[in-house]
Design an enzyme around this catalytic site. Structure first.
Site, mmCIF file in Angstrom:
data_model
loop_
_atom_site.group_PDB
_atom_site.id
_atom_site.type_symbol
_atom_site.label_atom_id
_atom_site.label_comp_id
_atom_site.label_asym_id
_atom_site.label_seq_id
_atom_site.Cartn_x
_atom_site.Cartn_y
_atom_site.Cartn_z
ATOM 1 N N ASP A 555 44.208 33.765 46.123
ATOM 2 C CA ASP A 555 43.972 35.161 45.743
ATOM 3 C C ASP A 555 44.847 36.179 46.473
ATOM 4 O OD1 ASP A 555 42.116 34.537 43.836
ATOM 5 O OD2 ASP A 555 40.369 34.858 45.119
ATOM 6 N N ARG A 635 30.865 31.520 29.349
ATOM 7 C CA ARG A 635 30.618 31.499 30.792
ATOM 8 C C ARG A 635 30.784 32.918 31.328
ATOM 9 N NH1 ARG A 635 33.967 31.175 35.461
ATOM 10 N NH2 ARG A 635 33.491 29.517 36.970
#
Length: 681
Positions: A555, A635
């Site tokens: 990230d 999801r």
């Protein structure tokens, strides 16, 4: 072949012999063709996917070559001649610019007036069209073309585990041969060099010489084309062009400095394989190194001496090469000269570097000269015959990159209080086989999960957070998202219950507090980005699927699986320190969250989402992660990124804080306080 050719003359002739007369039928803009292909893909219209995508790729290549040809023609028409002066310099630059614009319009027509978005350009650089093509060709039962498209995509995306698996499947299909696995975007100079090294290692020196010589011609042609593509508007990061208030001379000077900087970087670009972060070390000089030994093996000592002297142009005092030169001189009884191609190339490179360093000082641009031709890691044995390498030698970068490799566990702490009674610790870092990882359950209730899912269905927008790209990570799923501020806006407008919008805000704050407390952070953890997201499997596109819903990544750094490194540099979000995912449901197939090693292949832990489950982790290279394919259903989750640096706090979050404060004030003081949503939002 003696190799004594003038690169400037040869490459200008080669490129300018291509017709520059106006076309009767202008090219269609490649981004529009690309968009048509993507739309056809989602409509399951696979023949048109192929038609439009192949057209887009062809148009993209033609645009590139047209720019190269126009630049070289205009450069020849408006040279920097011997009477070069301070006044003449901006005049030549401006005339070249006008010439190039006219040339482009003559050949491409409306294409020259059509602004292609940076997102589309990046998609083509990353070879995304070939991912669509391999799926379309597979549906059309053309496995040979599917294999070529998959191979082409994989060369630029070597971390894409699923494409690697696709390639293995194609190898087992009837009608697919080894020669079908071709890189349709292979750079000729790199392909020739790799082939030449392979022949050299097999002892086929005559054939290797022919390929090495060809690789050099292709390298200098690629260098000429790369520099030509620099003759367009350039941008320095952090430079505010809207506030630019300099004179014409300063503007032209700054532009030319940027062009020089771009041209200088061509050395790095030509030595970097697709999908790699670091160039190959010593790439151009290595051609001459191999050649001098190849010529030696076939008893052509004149050429061997010439290549040895050429190598010394790059590394002037390398003792082992100087010994080779002495040996050749003694055997031949006379001296030789370096090859003109390299001598001319280095003269130009030196002039550009000097201009660039001067220009950089005037612009305040940080630039380190460094050594592009670093010999670090070279063999130092007495024979100095190149070893059995495949030619892809590691490169020592110019600018120092911060290495964010897996960090030592001693640098981290964890195990702090979870703050809320119902929250349960499921697995810590040790159980998840890593560092700074935690898995928690019951962070939110079933009712809260249900409310947030309903909120997501009402407010999320396809491609939110990805500039409108409906399928930013895989063409087999639809991605939708919304921010906290957007949900509050919908609440004000009465499009969703304000209670639900407020719940999203409060739950994200709950998650932030838990992460800050559990990892025993000594300073405040700030929101960097908050996103309510859903991934939905696209019906009819799940057969034999084995790609990821979200590819393996880190990230806050650029994951380089081949080098087993993670580089903390733009375009990565380097300021992010911790990440968390709070799941809202589990009634779908696939979609497991996975941690991997830095090779992006070895899975170290897998998390099955369910309502109220949250996975938290530090954002660096110690925690590469991704999401397995969602093959059925939807999801949904709250995705959160945090920073310890208050300078990088999420702007929309700060605005949302003000809205919540106003709401709380209104609830205390009653309806008499009139809030204008537009003022707050």
């Amino acid at each position: 072949m003696d190799g004594n050719f003038s690169p400037a003359a040869i490459f200008s002739v080669v490129l300018l012999t291509v017709a520059l007369s106006p076309s009767t039928a202008f090219l269609e803009p490649y981004d529009l063709l690309y968009d048509n292909a993507v739309q056809a893909f989602y409509n399951n219209d696979y023949p048109n996917v192929v038609r439009y995508m192949e057209g887009a790729l062809s148009s993209y290549r033609e645009v590139r070559q047209t720019k190269v040809r126009c630049r070289l023609r205009c450069q020849d028409q408006h040279p920097f001649d011997a009477t070069f002066s301070e006044l003449r310099f901006p005049d030549v630059v401006l005339r070249r610019a006008a010439c190039m614009n006219t040339c482009i319009e003559e050949i491409l027509g409306s294409q020259s007036l059509h602004k292609v978005s940076e997102d589309v350009v990046q998609d083509f650089h990353r070879r995304i069209p070939y991912n669509y093509l391999q799926l379309a060709y597979k549906k059309l039962k053309q496995p040979d073309k599917a294999a070529a498209a998959a191979h082409t995509y994989f060369q630029a995306n070597p971390e894409h585990v699923e494409m690697s698996q696709n390639l293995e499947q194609y190898k087992d299909l009837q009608g697919v041969e080894e020669d079908h696995f071709v890189d349709r975007e292979a750079r000729p100079h790199q392909r020739s060099f790799a082939g030449a090294v392979s022949l050299y290692d097999k002892g086929e020196h005559e054939a290797a010489i022919a390929l090495f010589e060809g690789a050099l011609r292709e390298y200098y042609q690629a260098d000429s084309e790369c520099r030509a593509l620099c003759q367009w508007p350039q941008r320095f990061e952090g430079h505010d062009y809207l506030l630019y208030r300099y004179s014409l001379y300063e503007l032209v000077s700054d532009h030319f400095t940027q062009v020089l900087h771009c041209e200088h970087e061509c050395i790095r670009d030509l030595a970097t394989r697709p999908g790699r972060l670091s160039p190959m070390e010593n790439f151009l000089p290595l051609h001459y190194d191999y050649l001098q030994f190849a010529y030696f093996h076939v008893d052509r000592l004149e050429e061997a001496l010439q290549c040895s002297l050429t190598y010394l142009l790059f590394h002037e005092e390398e003792e082992s090469m100087m010994d080779n030169v002495d040996y050749y001189r003694e055997e031949l009884g006379h001296d030789g000269k370096p090859r003109e191609d390299a001598a001319w190339y280095l003269r130009r490179h030196k002039q550009e570097l000097e201009l660039l360093l001067i220009g950089s000082n005037t612009m305040g641009v940080e630039f380190t000269e460094g050594n592009y031709w670093s010999s670090t890691g070279r063999r130092e044995d007495s024979n100095r015959i190149p070893s059995g390498t495949d030619g892809w030698m590691e490169y020592v970068p110019i600018s120092e990159k911060k290495n964010i490799s897996a960090l030592s566990p001693q640098q981290f702490k964890e195990g702090g209080p979870l703050l809320f009674d119902k929250v349960q610790l499921v697995q810590d870092s040790a159980a998840l086989n890593g560092t700074q990882r935690v898995l928690l359950d019951d962070v939110i209730s079933e009712e809260e999960c249900s409310d947030l899912r309903d909120l997501a269905h009402a407010v999320t927008k396809a491609g939110d957070g990805y500039r409108g790209k409906m399928s930013p990570h895989t063409p087999n799923e639809k991605f939708e998202g919304a921010t906290v501020l957007k949900t509050l806006q919908y609440g004000y407008e009465g499009r969703v219950p304000m209670r639900s919008a407020r719940m999203f805000y409060d739950i994200s704050e709950r998650a932030r507090q838990i992460i800050e407390s559990y990892f025993l952070l000594n300073s405040t953890l700030h929101f960097s980005y908050t996103h309510l997201v859903c991934r939905t499997a696209i019906t009819g596109q799940q057969d034999h699927r084995n790609d990821l819903s979200h590819p393996i990544h880190a990230d806050n750094c650029l994951l380089d699986p081949e080098a087993n490194e993670c580089w903390k540099e733009p375009p990565a979000y380097t300021y992010r320190d911790y990440s968390a995912l709070l799941y809202l449901n589990g009634d779908f197939e696939g979609g497991e969250f996975i941690f991997t090693e830095m090779d992006a292949k070895t899975v170290t832990a897998s998390v099955k989402p369910k309502c109220g489950r949250m996975v938290g982790f530090s954002s660096g290279g110690e925690n590469p992660h991704g999401v397995k394919a969602v093959t059925s259903g939807q999801r949904c989750a709250v995705a959160l990124w945090f920073t310890l640096d208050p300078l990088f706090r999420e702007l929309e979050r700060l605005q949302a804080d003000e809205v919540i404060q106003a709401l709380d004030t209104q609830s205390v003081w009653g309806p008499g306080l009139n809030i204008n949503p537009k003022d707050e939002l």
